[in-house]
Design a protein around this motif. Structure first.
Motif, PDB file in Angstrom:
ATOM      1  N   ASP A 286     -16.690   3.683 -40.888  1.00 13.49           N
ATOM      2  CA  ASP A 286     -16.723   5.049 -40.381  1.00 13.49           C
ATOM      3  C   ASP A 286     -18.104   5.658 -40.533  1.00 13.49           C
ATOM      4  O   ASP A 286     -18.649   6.245 -39.596  1.00 13.49           O
TER       5      ASP A 286
ATOM      6  N   ALA B 100     -15.059   1.981 -30.858  1.00  9.25           N
ATOM      7  CA  ALA B 100     -15.297   2.261 -29.445  1.00  9.25           C
ATOM      8  C   ALA B 100     -14.984   3.723 -29.124  1.00  9.25           C
ATOM      9  O   ALA B 100     -15.598   4.307 -28.229  1.00  9.25           O
ATOM     10  N   ALA B 101     -14.051   4.283 -29.886  1.00 11.94           N
ATOM     11  CA  ALA B 101     -13.645   5.653 -29.602  1.00 11.94           C
ATOM     12  C   ALA B 101     -14.780   6.643 -29.794  1.00 11.94           C
ATOM     13  O   ALA B 101     -14.745   7.752 -29.270  1.00 11.94           O
ATOM     14  N   TYR B 102     -15.790   6.244 -30.530  1.00 16.15           N
ATOM     15  CA  TYR B 102     -16.934   7.135 -30.726  1.00 16.15           C
ATOM     16  C   TYR B 102     -17.866   7.138 -29.521  1.00 16.15           C
ATOM     17  O   TYR B 102     -18.718   7.994 -29.401  1.00 16.15           O
TER      18      TYR B 102
ATOM     19  N   ARG C 169     -11.375   1.879 -32.857  1.00 12.12           N
ATOM     20  CA  ARG C 169     -11.834   3.082 -33.582  1.00 12.12           C
ATOM     21  C   ARG C 169     -13.321   3.278 -33.420  1.00 12.12           C
ATOM     22  O   ARG C 169     -13.807   4.402 -33.386  1.00 12.12           O
TER      23      ARG C 169
ATOM     24  N   GLN D  30     -20.523   6.859 -37.538  1.00 17.57           N
ATOM     25  CA  GLN D  30     -20.950   8.259 -37.483  1.00 17.57           C
ATOM     26  C   GLN D  30     -22.463   8.346 -37.362  1.00 17.57           C
ATOM     27  O   GLN D  30     -22.994   9.172 -36.607  1.00 17.57           O
TER      28      GLN D  30
ATOM     29  N   ARG E 265     -23.403   7.472 -33.897  1.00 21.39           N
ATOM     30  CA  ARG E 265     -23.092   8.591 -33.000  1.00 21.39           C
ATOM     31  C   ARG E 265     -24.180   9.660 -33.132  1.00 21.39           C
ATOM     32  O   ARG E 265     -24.640  10.230 -32.151  1.00 21.39           O
TER      33      ARG E 265
END
Lengths: 246, 207, 852
Positions: A180, A207-209, A205, A184, A187
């Motif tokens: 995570d 890829a969702a970013y 998870r 982050q 991102r």
């Protein structure tokens, strides 16, 4: 304008009589500042695509254009130069030179490029600060946690201010918490500095970013999913209510 | 969801009157779980009838008297029993997408691939949004909210993985033909045997 | 981009830093591989420190005797009548003055402690004409006076002589061995020698020297002083023209480097080269492993933009660091080794040639290992470095590809097999290609090794399984899994074992020959020999008087003597031995290879006929019936070869045996250096020996022995000399052992995770230890087996090659050596396995499983 573009990018392995298409005429354009995730089952050609984008491998046919110049035409030395100036890499494993400190690792692309050691190390410190590791520069990789090592690798990818950062399963080897943190930070580099980032992952998870998810299957893009900005919280709350209350 | 046990749990902390209970419920559990004041009042009445709570009248100067509820010994036992019985999540056998997908397998205007892809796209969209929300949530003040979002993320992930599995098994699934209705036999139908056979027919898919 | 200043420095510095850190990260391995270089360099450095010293010791007599501008000698090194020569030289343009001298370097016999001659061993006796020598020489008197014309019994000595014999001072009387027994001289002066290391000189008046050296009226050199401004080369050429071919202004005629010494030097250099070759092997192996091991690091560096060259550079820098570091340590160690070798060789060398050995600090002694060490490392690491550079970044990120391994293995067997077949053909043909065949055999084995690993593992596996029932199979699998590395390790061991086998075979053969010859040569009853039997030139012999005296003894039936001279034929050095053909056959039996003994002896008596040794036959191309020209004091003389034969004294030299009459006529020498005595039948040998010893009272340079005992002593001494060869051969095994240790250590490191797994599924510590030991054993057997094969091939080739140069050695199959080599190889493997096996067994399971 797209910063990276492939045209009918094809990579064939195996013998001529039994060709195996790792990539089959892939056309992909990535915009500047975009966070792209490449997904797909294993063997779908997602890593091959990333390697071709990064000039680590040569296409069988088609081309990769980085800022409109065809990198498939470059010789090995020119590709090496391109990699250390215009591209940044983060891999799943074995990311750092174990005998060098974190900041020396980060400074490596600059040093390879002939930047003075003092300057290179200073810029390395800046890059480390960006990934939240300002105080860990003097440590050897073995003294860092997996997540920290991966962030050092990211700092190294960022240090030369590359056009594109390419990441191959950067969280594949991390526990979910470090994973995570890593995503982050990824991102953030996109949000705060407009870094173009292309990432291969099998983890939804992660890829969702991303801003956009491209699905590969059997060497072809089967889906190109531009995730619409940020969904309304209200709408989601409603959905969650349904889920939570069964 | 059990409003009854929620109220019991809150009253276990301290005696409260109805309005306080409503506020507390929203604060502790979730701002998103909207329970109407009327529902609280009726639930309290039912709880008192069942002798799980009782109340005392508190007199105030400027307002009508309030009933301050407290939990009874019997209510305590009931609450304990509730805590100690695990919650069983209902398996979504009637899941709408499942039905859509299975039907597309049998044959339809849209290929099962496209059905899966569309669903995946939607799930990713949701995942992206929920992830975004959880990224924006402040872990210091909104922890229960984050927990809920993470539950959602995990469920979405599970759904995505299931879609992926469906996709991987698509070539096998395409060969699947639904069992034809059996002609009615004379005598007693042998249910015990037909069920395992159905399971067997599905089995090759797993291999 | 950013300003790129000083880019080379930054990159190189960073690479060096990285290399250093990598090296220190794997300390044990770094030490082990560096040790190999250290060892090779040490050996070569030691050789270069010691060998030139030995050669120098031989060549010391070459220096001008009194320090004149030019020295004219007879081309055969013989003595000559001064009159006409001096006249002609003095008449030559550019010559200011000339004086005749008679000089001779020889070894003093051993004396009692407290003798006035102190620690003097090798001296040069110089006879000068006091009337003319001062016109030419530049002797600087230190003390006392120079000799007066017509003076007898006086000597002027060099300060270097006085340094070794402090009691030799002005006015001291001392006894000196001469050809006519001990003579007493008085020191009248000391002159300053060029250096304390110069050969100590004793200057006498010419008549005294002529008497002492049994050369009445003769000189053997003319020293010349040039006119100011005269060109040395021009004058030399003019003198040469004036005197004809018999004389030369250079002193090359006295160069008598012994072929036997050359062979010995070649052997030592071969060892050094082998050691370095092994070192190179080890480094190559290690760097190949390093590259594989660091594949991902390197691939990552490539991915982040390092060019091929930069990658190659990182590996090469690492090699260079090890090369330079190893070389420096090697130099230190080499110095120690040289000191040790000198200490070990001194007694043996002294026995044979009576020479003081000294370290020789020449530029080349330092330069050769200093260049060779790093160069070998760079060369050995170049290929792995290049292959590292060639690696595409992707290759590096993928798992190790195993495909193609078997394919490559098959090719290696085919290529190696072809080499071996060609090598065997070369060996059997017995041509001059035998040495090449031997080397080709070795190369073929090395090439074939990777392909042989699997079959060998299958072949020897059961043997190991016998010992380690359960772990044997695992060991076998481990060896077979890395055929390349196993092959190189086995090859390293192979070279070591092959060297031992070769040495055993060679020593076996040589000792066999030597002892045969010794017994035949010393067939007489009593022997009178000088202290050093190998080099006659350094012995001051005895005049006729000694032989006469002994011949007069009642128990003595026959006395045969041996007189040496040295000369050259067709530019090659040739030793000449004078015998009395009438009696020599009775006391000695030269082994005749070609020609009939009786006819040959008869022929020697009649004219200029010679028996040549096998070495001379091969080296100089002299066959029975050939005529050849020898340089003599009387000018070139043609001799006729009547037979080829040798004995223990001559088999390792190019020699010609002629009659003493011819020797006296052509070389003006009648000095006996060895007397062989046959007794009257039934005489008491011990009593006779005592009588002979009594006769030797005035000749301390000689000792008398019963021939049988002397022969045994000689064989024993020779054995002692071969011990040195064994010692060096054993040294070769050290890097071979290091190679094994290295491979096993790396194997264990690399398989840390696997070993952890073996332990996790219930393998005991001792089982893991046995697994690694079994691996070592398998490698040991494999390497030793290959080593024995190639050792036999090499020894066969070397012995064939020796016969090419005239040492007809019978090939003795070195059975004992093979057994020893096998045992050594296996023991070496087992002991090399101890450490890695221990560390493998000690591995912490959890840590091992987490090891990357």
């Amino acid at each position: 304008m797209s910063i990276v573009r492939t045209e009918a990018l094809t990579k064939v392995y195996g013998v001529a009589s039994q060709p195996i298409y790792a990539l089959n005429e892939v056309n992909l354009a990535v915009d500047e500042g975009e966070f792209l995730a490449i997904m797909g089952p294993s063997g779908s050609g997602k890593s091959t695509l990333l390697y071709l984008l990064g000039g680590l491998d040569r296409p069988t046919s088609g081309s990769v254009r980085l800022r409109e110049s065809d990198i498939s035409a470059l010789d090995d030395d020119a590709l090496s130069r391109l990699r250390r100036t215009s591209l940044g890499f983060v891999f799943q494993f074995f990311n750092l030179v174990p005998v060098l400190s974190a900041r020396e690792n980060v400074a490596m692309p600059l040093i390879l490029d002939g930047v003075r050691r003092v300057d290179a190390l200073k810029r390395a410190d800046d890059a480390l600060a960006r990934v939240g590791l300002a105080d860990r520069g003097a440590h050897r990789p073995s003294e860092l946690s997996g997540g920290e090592q991966q962030r050092v690798a990211l700092a190294r990818a960022l240090v030369a201010q590359p056009a594109v950062v390419l990441a191959d399963e950067p969280t594949g080897n991390l526990d979910s918490r470090s994973s995570d943190e890593m995503v982050q930070v990824l991102r953030q580099t996109v949000d705060a500095w407009g870094q173009t980032l292309i990432l291969v992952t099998h983890d939804p998870r992660v890829a969702a970013y991303a801003d956009r998810i491209v699905f590969l299957k059997d060497g072809k893009i089967v889906d190109d999913n531009r995730l619409k900005g940020q969904g309304s919280a209200e709408q989601i709350r409603e959905q969650l209510n349904i889920m939570a209350l069964g | 969801m059990s409003v009854k046990h929620t109220l019991l749990a809150l009253l276990y902390q301290q005696p409260m009157h109805g309005y306080e209970l409503g506020k507390q419920l929203n604060l502790v559990v979730s701002a998103e779980w909207d329970v109407k004041p009327g529902q609280i009042a009726s639930t309290l009445t039912r709880l008192r009838d069942a002798n799980l709570v009782d109340y005392e009248i508190e007199e105030t100067d400027d307002a009508p008297d309030r009933k301050v509820y407290h939990i009874t010994e019997e209510g305590r036992r009931e609450l304990e029993g509730w805590y100690l019985s695990p919650e069983v999540r209902q398996y979504r056998l009637g899941d709408a997408f499942y039905i859509k997908f299975v039907l597309s397998l049998v044959g339809g205007p849209v290929s099962p691939e496209l059905v899966l892809r569309t669903q995946r796209r939607e799930l990713f969209q949701q995942l992206h949004e929920v992830t975004e929300l959880s990224r924006q949530a402040d872990p210091r003040t909104q922890l229960p909210w984050i927990l809920l979002l993470e539950s959602a993320i995990m469920h979405l992930e599970a759904d995505l993985r299931w879609i992926e599995m469906c996709e991987a098994r698509l070539p096998d699934l395409k060969h699947y033909t639904p069992p034809k209705p059996q002609p009615k036999r004379r005598g007693r139908p042998r249910r015990q045997r037909t069920k395992p056979r159905q399971a067997q027919e599905l089995k090759p898919v797993e291999e | 981009m950013t300003a790129k200043t000083n880019s080379f420095g930054t990159k190189t510095w960073q690479m060096t830093l990285m290399a250093l850190r990598y090296l220190s990260g794997r300390k044990l391995r770094t030490v082990l591989t560096t040790l190999a270089i250290v060892f090779g360099v040490a050996l070569i450095f030691a050789m270069n420190l010691v060998l030139p010293g030995i050669i120098d010791a031989f060549n010391q007599s070459m220096a001008s005797v009194t320090g004149a501008d030019l020295t004219v000698t007879n081309v055969a090194g013989g003595s000559f009548d001064p009159g006409p020569v001096l006249e002609r030289i003095q008449a030559t343009d550019g010559v200011q003055a000339a004086t005749g001298i008679l000089f001779r370097q020889f070894t003093l016999p051993e004396r009692d402690e407290g003798d006035v001659l102190g620690d003097l061993k090798e001296i040069e006796l110089v006879g000068v004409d006091p009337a003319t020598v001062n016109d030419v020489s530049r002797l600087v008197m230190h003390e006392g006076r120079f000799l007066e014309p017509g003076e007898r019994g006086s000597a002027v000595i060099s300060t270097s002589a006085a340094a070794l014999a402090p009691r030799l001072q002005l006015g001291t009387d001392f006894s000196l061995v001469t050809a006519s027994g001990l003579q007493t001289f008085t020191v009248v002066g000391l002159f300053t020698s060029d250096s304390v290391l110069a050969v100590p000189q004793f200057i006498l008046t010419l008549p005294d020297a002529q008497a002492a050296l049994d050369q009445p009226g003769l000189i053997n050199a003319v020293e010349v002083l040039l006119k100011p401004g005269a060109d040395r080369d021009d004058v030399a050429a003019a003198i040469e023209r004036g005197l004809g071919d018999n004389f030369t202004p250079a002193d090359n005629a006295t160069l008598t480097a012994l072929p036997a010494m050359d062979v010995a030097f070649a052997m030592f250099n071969l060892f050094g080269a082998l050691a370095l070759f092994l070192g190179a092997f080890l480094i190559f192996n290690t760097f190949r492993t390093v590259v594989i091991e660091r594949r991902r690091d390197l691939g990552m560096l490539r991915a982040i933009g390092a060019t091929r060259r930069q990658i190659t550079q990182t590996i090469l820098i690492e090699g260079a660091i090890q090369g330079v570091g190893g070389t420096l340590i090697g130099l230190l160690l080499g110095y120690g080794l040289a000191v040790g070798m000198l200490a070990a060789m001194e007694p043996i060398m002294h026995e044979f040639i009576a020479i003081d050995l000294e370290m020789h600090y020449s530029l080349s002694a330092f330069a050769i290992p200093m260049i060779l060490g790093p160069a070998v490392v760079l060369a050995a690491s170049y290929w792995p470095a290049r292959s590292a550079g060639k690696m595409s970044p992707l290759e590096a990120l993928r798992p190790v590809p195993l495909a193609g391994m078997r394919h490559a293995a098959r090719w290696s067997v085919i290529a190696g097999g072809v080499c071996v077949v060609v090598a065997i053909a070369l060996l059997v043909s017995g041509s001059s290609g035998a040495i090449a065949g031997a080397l080709l055999f070795l190369v073929g084995m090395v090439i074939a090794a990777p392909g042989l690993v699997l079959p060998a593992a299958r072949l020897f596996g059961p043997l190991v399984t016998l010992w380690f029932a359960r772990e044997g199979d695992l060991s076998r699998g481990n060896v077979a899994r890395q055929p390349g590395r196993a092959a190189i390790t086995a090859s390293t061991l192979m070279i070591g074992v092959a060297t031992v086998v070769m040495m055993a075979a060679l020593v076996n053969s040589m000792m066999g020959l030597a002892s045969d010859l010794t017994r035949e040569t010393f067939a007489s009853d009593v022997l009178v020999v000088p202290q050093s039997v190998a080099v006659y030139n350094n012995v001051l012999g005895a005049g006729e008087g000694l032989a006469e005296q002994i011949r007069a003894l009642p128990e003595v039936e026959t006395v045969a003597t041996l007189r040496p001279a040295s000369t050259s034929t067709d530019g090659s050095p040739l030793a000449v031995l004078g015998i009395d053909p009438a009696v020599y056959a009775q006391v000695s039996s030269i082994q005749f290879i070609e020609g009939d003994a009786d006819e040959a002896y008869a022929a020697l008596r009649t004219g200029r006929n010679a028996i040549v040794t096998a070495l001379a036959q091969k080296m100089l191309g002299l066959d029975v019936g050939d005529d050849f020209v020898m340089e003599t004091a009387e000018g070139p003389q043609t001799y006729h070869v009547v037979a080829v034969a040798h004995d223990v004294l001559t088999f390792k030299t190019s020699s010609a045996v002629i009659s003493q009459a011819n020797l006296a006529a052509d070389f003006h020498t009648s000095e006996d250096v060895m007397l062989m005595i046959n007794l009257v039948p039934g005489a008491d040998k011990t009593a006779a020996l005592a009588d002979v010893q009594a006769a030797l009272a005035g000749y301390p340079q000689f000792t008398a022995h019963l021939s049988s005992e002397y022969g045994d002593d000689l064989i024993e001494t020779s054995m002692g000399a071969t011990r040195l060869f064994y010692f060096v051969a054993a040294l070769i095994l050290i890097p071979a052992g290091l190679g094994l240790l290295n491979t096993l250590t790396i194997n264990v490191l690399e398989r840390t995770r696997e070993i952890g797994m073996v332990r996790a599924v219930g393998g005991s510590r001792s089982q893991v230890r046995r697994m690694v030991t079994g691996e070592a054993l398998l490698l040991g057997i494999f390497g030793a087996a290959m080593g024995v094969l190639s050792g036999v091939a090499i020894s066969y080739g070397v012995i064939t090659a020796f016969s090419m140069i005239g040492w007809e050695l019978p090939y003795t199959f070195p059975a004992a050596g093979i057994v020893a080599a096998l045992v050594i190889g296996v023991l070496l493997a087992l002991s090399a396995g101890i450490l890695p096996a221990r560390s493998a067994a000690k591995l912490d399971i959890i840590r091992a499983l987490q090891y990357e």
